[in-house]
Design a protein around this motif. Structure first.
Motif, PDB file in Angstrom:
ATOM      1  N   SER A   1       0.654  -1.026   0.167  1.00  0.00           N
ATOM      2  CA  SER A   1       0.045  -0.050   0.088  1.00  0.00           C
ATOM      3  C   SER A   1       0.983   1.294  -0.044  1.00  0.00           C
ATOM      4  O   SER A   1       1.957   1.194   0.440  1.00  0.00           O
ATOM      5  N   SER A   2       0.368   2.284  -0.660  1.00  0.00           N
ATOM      6  CA  SER A   2       1.264   3.544  -0.675  1.00  0.00           C
ATOM      7  C   SER A   2       1.071   4.519   0.457  1.00  0.00           C
ATOM      8  O   SER A   2       1.667   5.482   0.687  1.00  0.00           O
ATOM      9  N   PHE A   3       0.089   4.095   1.503  1.00  0.00           N
ATOM     10  CA  PHE A   3      -0.202   4.967   2.774  1.00  0.00           C
ATOM     11  C   PHE A   3      -0.795   3.971   3.935  1.00  0.00           C
ATOM     12  O   PHE A   3      -1.203   2.984   3.728  1.00  0.00           O
ATOM     13  N   ARG A   4      -0.476   4.654   5.017  1.00  0.00           N
ATOM     14  CA  ARG A   4      -0.968   4.149   6.109  1.00  0.00           C
ATOM     15  C   ARG A   4      -1.895   5.200   6.997  1.00  0.00           C
ATOM     16  O   ARG A   4      -1.252   6.452   6.793  1.00  0.00           O
ATOM     17  N   ALA A   5      -3.090   5.157   7.571  1.00  0.00           N
ATOM     18  CA  ALA A   5      -3.524   5.878   7.976  1.00  0.00           C
ATOM     19  C   ALA A   5      -3.838   5.770   9.498  1.00  0.00           C
ATOM     20  O   ALA A   5      -3.943   4.696  10.137  1.00  0.00           O
ATOM     21  N   PHE A  23     -11.522   3.417   4.590  1.00  0.00           N
ATOM     22  CA  PHE A  23     -10.166   3.068   4.409  1.00  0.00           C
ATOM     23  C   PHE A  23      -9.844   2.412   5.705  1.00  0.00           C
ATOM     24  O   PHE A  23     -10.376   2.447   6.897  1.00  0.00           O
ATOM     25  N   GLU A  24      -8.794   1.255   5.719  1.00  0.00           N
ATOM     26  CA  GLU A  24      -8.284   0.935   6.798  1.00  0.00           C
ATOM     27  C   GLU A  24      -7.443   1.827   7.658  1.00  0.00           C
ATOM     28  O   GLU A  24      -6.734   2.670   7.048  1.00  0.00           O
ATOM     29  N   TYR A  25      -7.332   1.759   8.914  1.00  0.00           N
ATOM     30  CA  TYR A  25      -6.658   2.893   9.581  1.00  0.00           C
ATOM     31  C   TYR A  25      -6.448   2.131  10.933  1.00  0.00           C
ATOM     32  O   TYR A  25      -6.960   1.116  11.491  1.00  0.00           O
ATOM     33  N   THR A  26      -5.427   2.650  11.912  1.00  0.00           N
ATOM     34  CA  THR A  26      -4.797   2.434  13.266  1.00  0.00           C
ATOM     35  C   THR A  26      -5.371   3.351  13.937  1.00  0.00           C
ATOM     36  O   THR A  26      -5.214   4.825  13.664  1.00  0.00           O
ATOM     37  N   GLN A  27      -6.196   3.214  14.999  1.00  0.00           N
ATOM     38  CA  GLN A  27      -6.656   4.090  15.988  1.00  0.00           C
ATOM     39  C   GLN A  27      -5.516   4.447  17.198  1.00  0.00           C
ATOM     40  O   GLN A  27      -5.198   3.333  17.659  1.00  0.00           O
ATOM     41  N   LEU A  46       2.055  11.276  15.689  1.00  0.00           N
ATOM     42  CA  LEU A  46       3.360  11.138  15.044  1.00  0.00           C
ATOM     43  C   LEU A  46       4.106   9.911  15.531  1.00  0.00           C
ATOM     44  O   LEU A  46       4.944   9.331  15.109  1.00  0.00           O
ATOM     45  N   GLU A  47       4.154   9.751  16.952  1.00  0.00           N
ATOM     46  CA  GLU A  47       4.619   8.583  17.589  1.00  0.00           C
ATOM     47  C   GLU A  47       4.042   7.161  17.072  1.00  0.00           C
ATOM     48  O   GLU A  47       4.873   6.344  16.711  1.00  0.00           O
ATOM     49  N   ALA A  48       2.872   7.104  16.709  1.00  0.00           N
ATOM     50  CA  ALA A  48       2.301   5.983  16.053  1.00  0.00           C
ATOM     51  C   ALA A  48       2.961   5.680  14.645  1.00  0.00           C
ATOM     52  O   ALA A  48       3.366   4.610  14.256  1.00  0.00           O
ATOM     53  N   ALA A  49       2.912   6.737  14.010  1.00  0.00           N
ATOM     54  CA  ALA A  49       3.260   6.568  12.507  1.00  0.00           C
ATOM     55  C   ALA A  49       4.814   6.194  12.427  1.00  0.00           C
ATOM     56  O   ALA A  49       5.228   5.318  11.648  1.00  0.00           O
ATOM     57  N   ILE A  50       5.756   7.003  13.213  1.00  0.00           N
ATOM     58  CA  ILE A  50       7.301   6.654  13.051  1.00  0.00           C
ATOM     59  C   ILE A  50       7.445   5.279  13.766  1.00  0.00           C
ATOM     60  O   ILE A  50       8.806   4.933  13.462  1.00  0.00           O
ATOM     61  N   ASN A  51       6.631   4.739  14.444  1.00  0.00           N
ATOM     62  CA  ASN A  51       6.735   3.307  14.834  1.00  0.00           C
ATOM     63  C   ASN A  51       7.045   2.267  13.554  1.00  0.00           C
ATOM     64  O   ASN A  51       7.627   1.093  13.627  1.00  0.00           O
ATOM     65  N   ASP A  52       6.444   2.803  12.550  1.00  0.00           N
ATOM     66  CA  ASP A  52       6.531   1.945  11.109  1.00  0.00           C
ATOM     67  C   ASP A  52       7.729   2.455  10.451  1.00  0.00           C
ATOM     68  O   ASP A  52       7.822   3.614   9.894  1.00  0.00           O
ATOM     69  N   PRO A  53       8.740   1.578  10.241  1.00  0.00           N
ATOM     70  CA  PRO A  53      10.126   2.138   9.813  1.00  0.00           C
ATOM     71  C   PRO A  53       9.839   2.128   8.164  1.00  0.00           C
ATOM     72  O   PRO A  53      10.541   2.976   7.565  1.00  0.00           O
ATOM     73  N   ASP A  54       8.728   1.890   7.835  1.00  0.00           N
ATOM     74  CA  ASP A  54       8.395   2.205   6.167  1.00  0.00           C
ATOM     75  C   ASP A  54       7.764   3.714   5.933  1.00  0.00           C
ATOM     76  O   ASP A  54       7.739   4.004   4.795  1.00  0.00           O
ATOM     77  N   VAL A  55       7.382   4.357   7.219  1.00  0.00           N
ATOM     78  CA  VAL A  55       6.741   5.518   6.889  1.00  0.00           C
ATOM     79  C   VAL A  55       7.807   6.578   6.535  1.00  0.00           C
ATOM     80  O   VAL A  55       8.884   6.703   7.339  1.00  0.00           O
ATOM     81  N   HIS A  56       7.657   7.262   5.413  1.00  0.00           N
ATOM     82  CA  HIS A  56       8.757   8.318   4.752  1.00  0.00           C
ATOM     83  C   HIS A  56       8.279   9.513   5.233  1.00  0.00           C
ATOM     84  O   HIS A  56       9.121  10.553   5.757  1.00  0.00           O
ATOM     85  N   GLY A  57       6.803   9.844   5.660  1.00  0.00           N
ATOM     86  CA  GLY A  57       6.753  11.162   5.897  1.00  0.00           C
ATOM     87  C   GLY A  57       5.029  11.254   6.524  1.00  0.00           C
ATOM     88  O   GLY A  57       4.345  10.106   6.260  1.00  0.00           O
ATOM     89  N   VAL A  58       4.517  12.331   6.824  1.00  0.00           N
ATOM     90  CA  VAL A  58       3.112  12.299   7.560  1.00  0.00           C
ATOM     91  C   VAL A  58       2.454  13.459   6.912  1.00  0.00           C
ATOM     92  O   VAL A  58       3.093  14.608   6.649  1.00  0.00           O
ATOM     93  N   LYS A 105       8.452  15.260   7.029  1.00  0.00           N
ATOM     94  CA  LYS A 105       9.552  14.043   6.868  1.00  0.00           C
ATOM     95  C   LYS A 105       9.915  13.450   8.083  1.00  0.00           C
ATOM     96  O   LYS A 105       9.785  14.184   8.954  1.00  0.00           O
ATOM     97  N   ARG A 106      10.355  12.188   7.815  1.00  0.00           N
ATOM     98  CA  ARG A 106      10.758  11.311   9.017  1.00  0.00           C
ATOM     99  C   ARG A 106      11.752  12.289  10.074  1.00  0.00           C
ATOM    100  O   ARG A 106      11.659  12.079  11.271  1.00  0.00           O
ATOM    101  N   SER A 107      12.791  12.762   9.022  1.00  0.00           N
ATOM    102  CA  SER A 107      13.795  13.466   9.795  1.00  0.00           C
ATOM    103  C   SER A 107      13.315  14.680  10.889  1.00  0.00           C
ATOM    104  O   SER A 107      13.606  14.637  12.095  1.00  0.00           O
ATOM    105  N   GLU A 108      12.349  15.401  10.278  1.00  0.00           N
ATOM    106  CA  GLU A 108      11.670  16.572  11.131  1.00  0.00           C
ATOM    107  C   GLU A 108      10.792  15.939  12.161  1.00  0.00           C
ATOM    108  O   GLU A 108      10.574  16.396  13.254  1.00  0.00           O
TER     109      GLU A 108
END
Length: 219
Positions: A1-5, A23-27, A46-58, A105-108
């Motif tokens: 998938s190209s995105f996670r929610a 759409f599928e999502y994580t609460q 942000l904490e939830a998203a960055i736990n996924d190493p494949d997340v490039h940005g939010v 971006k993940r770095s920021e």
């Protein structure tokens, strides 16, 4: 998938009788907050998203936004993008106004979370203003909500402490969401809660003309 929610519900979940999200999502866990002071919710997402190493940005999206681009379009434009993007403008004196909706971006994201972890945000004496805009050097932020100001503030603060250049840019046009309405809508297009064209706004039975206008408001 190209995105996670990742979704934060202020009431703990969908209300009874509400249609399911399409759409599928994580609460994420619900945290208390209010309009114009949503940093705890932002941090949780942000904490939830960055736990996924494949997340490039939010990209942040509120319930009253109208997404105009598909996830695939956004992924194509932003995957591999080299800077974080803030929806806002800066004048010649370096005074900037940013909106809540941004691409981080993940770095920021890591800079923001590190600042928050070490007590950042305490400089926000009130949700509507910074006590001293010159702390930022550039950009200097004008009055705004804490959830609008803190991300860019913390990125600049943490970048300076690491002696690196802030990896951000400002754009006049949003990336994928609908700009605030600037035209008179047809009957039934706007259903509140505030009179058009205030913020927030909810739309229904959108005409093609309105949709075209929204498409043209995007970058």
């Amino acid at each position: 998938s190209s995105f996670r929610a990742f979704v934060h519900f202020s009431s703990g979940g969908l209300k009874a009788g509400a249609p399911p999200l399409p759409f599928e999502y994580t609460q994420v866990d619900t945290v208390n907050g209010r309009w114009c002071a949503l940093m705890k919710q932002v941090i949780a997402l942000l904490e939830a998203a960055i736990n996924d190493p494949d997340v490039h940005g939010v990209i942040f999206q509120s319930e009253t936004n109208v997404p105009i681009k598909t996830p695939k379009e956004i992924h194509r434009e932003l995957f591999g993008y080299k800077t974080s993007i803030f929806d806002g403008t800066c004048d010649l004196n370096g005074y900037c106004k940013t909106q809540f909706w941004s691409f981080l971006k993940r770095s920021e994201i890591e800079l923001i979370l590190d600042d928050w972890k070490h007590g950042g945000g305490k400089e926000l004496v009130k949700s509507w203003e910074y006590p001293n805009a010159t702390v930022l050097d550039k950009p200097k932020l004008v009055k705004g909500c804490s959830d609008e100001l803190y991300p860019i503030y913390s990125i600049y603060k943490q970048s300076r402490s690491r002696n690196i250049k802030p990896n951000v840019e400002f754009k006049i046009k949003p990336i994928c969401w609908a700009a605030w309405m600037k035209k008179k809508l047809a009957p039934g297009e706007h259903i509140g809660p505030l009179e058009c064209c205030s913020h927030p706004a909810t739309f229904s039975r959108m005409t093609f003309e309105t949709y075209r206008m929204l498409r043209e408001s995007k970058s």
